[in-house]
Scaffold this motif. Structure first.
Motif, PDB file in Angstrom:
ATOM      1  N   PRO A  40       2.429   4.075  -2.131  1.00 47.03           N
ATOM      2  CA  PRO A  40       1.852   3.461  -3.340  1.00 47.03           C
ATOM      3  C   PRO A  40       2.736   3.653  -4.575  1.00 47.03           C
ATOM      4  O   PRO A  40       2.970   2.705  -5.332  1.00 47.03           O
ATOM      5  CB  PRO A  40       0.510   4.181  -3.486  1.00 47.03           C
ATOM      6  CG  PRO A  40       0.158   4.582  -2.101  1.00 47.03           C
ATOM      7  CD  PRO A  40       1.449   4.952  -1.453  1.00 47.03           C
ATOM      8  N   ALA A  41       3.229   4.889  -4.805  1.00 48.61           N
ATOM      9  CA  ALA A  41       4.113   5.125  -5.944  1.00 48.61           C
ATOM     10  C   ALA A  41       5.437   4.392  -5.761  1.00 48.61           C
ATOM     11  O   ALA A  41       6.008   3.851  -6.722  1.00 48.61           O
ATOM     12  CB  ALA A  41       4.371   6.624  -6.113  1.00 48.61           C
ATOM     13  N   ILE A  71      -0.547   6.873 -12.307  1.00 48.31           N
ATOM     14  CA  ILE A  71      -0.738   6.617 -10.874  1.00 48.31           C
ATOM     15  C   ILE A  71       0.180   7.505 -10.042  1.00 48.31           C
ATOM     16  O   ILE A  71      -0.222   8.034  -8.996  1.00 48.31           O
ATOM     17  CB  ILE A  71      -0.497   5.127 -10.570  1.00 48.31           C
ATOM     18  CG1 ILE A  71      -1.577   4.282 -11.229  1.00 48.31           C
ATOM     19  CG2 ILE A  71      -0.469   4.877  -9.065  1.00 48.31           C
ATOM     20  CD1 ILE A  71      -1.377   2.796 -11.081  1.00 48.31           C
ATOM     21  N   ASN A 129       4.848   8.442   0.255  1.00 52.04           N
ATOM     22  CA  ASN A 129       4.195   8.063  -1.000  1.00 52.04           C
ATOM     23  C   ASN A 129       4.434   6.583  -1.304  1.00 52.04           C
ATOM     24  O   ASN A 129       4.934   6.222  -2.369  1.00 52.04           O
ATOM     25  CB  ASN A 129       4.683   8.933  -2.162  1.00 52.04           C
ATOM     26  CG  ASN A 129       3.735   8.881  -3.354  1.00 52.04           C
ATOM     27  OD1 ASN A 129       2.793   8.094  -3.391  1.00 52.04           O
ATOM     28  ND2 ASN A 129       4.002   9.719  -4.344  1.00 52.04           N
ATOM     29  N   THR A 168      -0.966  10.229  -7.155  1.00 49.27           N
ATOM     30  CA  THR A 168      -0.528  10.170  -5.761  1.00 49.27           C
ATOM     31  C   THR A 168       0.146  11.464  -5.312  1.00 49.27           C
ATOM     32  O   THR A 168       0.637  11.536  -4.182  1.00 49.27           O
ATOM     33  CB  THR A 168       0.442   8.995  -5.546  1.00 49.27           C
ATOM     34  OG1 THR A 168       1.578   9.141  -6.419  1.00 49.27           O
ATOM     35  CG2 THR A 168      -0.243   7.672  -5.817  1.00 49.27           C
ATOM     36  N   SER A 188       4.066   1.264   4.885  1.00 51.89           N
ATOM     37  CA  SER A 188       3.661   2.581   4.401  1.00 51.89           C
ATOM     38  C   SER A 188       3.866   3.676   5.436  1.00 51.89           C
ATOM     39  O   SER A 188       3.849   4.863   5.102  1.00 51.89           O
ATOM     40  CB  SER A 188       2.191   2.550   3.972  1.00 51.89           C
ATOM     41  OG  SER A 188       1.367   2.150   5.060  1.00 51.89           O
TER      42      SER A 188
END
Length: 298
Positions: free
Chosen positions: A98-99, A161, A96, A165, A91
């Motif tokens: 998570p996306a 989602i 971004n 984000t 990460s």
């Protein structure tokens, strides 16, 4: 010495000769390819109903029911986020994340589950195949539609989602159905190929999980391909290009390009998606049809 040549004509007075004279044909004879496609289209209502009924019954015995269609990929994504995003630091290098991760997981899962189901669609329905006469391609096609129906729910969750984000909807989101149509075409072709292979190779079901896991790791689901391969591993540029041309990676990268503003894959992935869709659908349909008269026998 005279030689008597063998002939393909049935012997006079035989049942085969009588059937030929009255225009009778074997019930399991393989029709011509255009005729086969027409018969498959005529069974479209059966295919859709069969896929829908499988979706309804799949989770009927669980307390959460259809919610498992969304919970399963979300749980997988959460595990991979902890492993690759937090522990391994993925990460830190991907905006971004998570996306980025969820998009890769949802898109890859669609192809993975379709291919796995397609491989079992013939061998797992032998009683139906032997009892009824219908185009056998209806089965892998129904399994693809089943997974597409589940993806529709998952995509709704994914879009929510992505917005949470920080990504805002834009006009490029209108291209999402185009990507899914091309991916579905590819999935149908891949499912047809694996359906025929699965009906002939009994060990395919044991090998497929390992093949799918390797495909998962090679498709850039957890990492940015160019950054991982070229910038960090120091490999030549052509290695990253080959990975981008992987069909699963191509559909993932195009979807990420649409949903994530900071993500910009090479333009070639759009062309790769189109080529893979047409190539897989045409070759898969022809390859499956070639063995139509052998499914369910033996």
């Amino acid at each position: 010495m005279s030689h008597v040549e063998e002939t393909a004509e049935p012997a006079p007075g035989s049942l085969a000769e009588l059937a030929r004279r009255h225009g009778l044909r074997p019930a399991i004879a393989r029709p011509r390819f255009p005729v086969y496609l027409r018969r498959l289209w005529e069974r479209r209502h059966f295919v859709l109903t069969y896929a829908t009924s499988r979706n309804v019954s799949k989770y009927s015995g669980s307390a959460l029911g259809q919610l498992w269609q969304v919970i399963t990929p979300l749980l997988n994504a959460a595990i991979y986020y902890v492993m690759f995003g937090l522990i391994l630091g993925g990460s830190d290098r991907v905006p971004n994340y998570p996306a980025f991760l969820l998009t890769g997981m949802f898109v890859f899962t669609y192809t993975q589950r379709t291919a796995t189901a397609g491989a079992k669609s013939i061998s797992g329905n032998l009683s139906l195949i032997r009892a009824l006469h219908f185009p056998r391609a209806s089965l892998p096609l129904a399994y693809t539609i089943q997974e597409l129906q589940q993806l529709a729910i998952s995509m709704g969750v994914l879009l929510l989602i992505v917005v949470l984000t920080g990504e805002l909807p834009n006009w490029f989101w209108l291209v999402i159905p185009v990507v899914l149509v091309l991916q579905t075409m590819f999935n149908i072709g891949a499912g047809l190929i694996l359906a025929r292979l699965g009906s002939q190779l009994r060990d395919l079901g044991q090998l497929l999980p390992f093949i799918m896991r390797t495909w998962l790791y090679a498709s850039g689901v957890f990492f940015a391909i160019h950054d991982k391969v070229v910038n960090r591993a120091g490999l030549p540029e052509w290695v990253a290009t080959v990975m981008y041309l992987n069909p699963a990676a191509s559909y993932i990268e195009w979807m990420r390009d649409i949903l994530i503003g900071s993500h910009s894959p090479p333009p070639m992935v759009w062309l790769a998606c189109l080529v893979w869709a047409v190539l897989a659908l045409v070759l898969g349909s022809w390859y499956f049809w070639r063995a139509e008269d052998r499914y369910g026998r033996g």
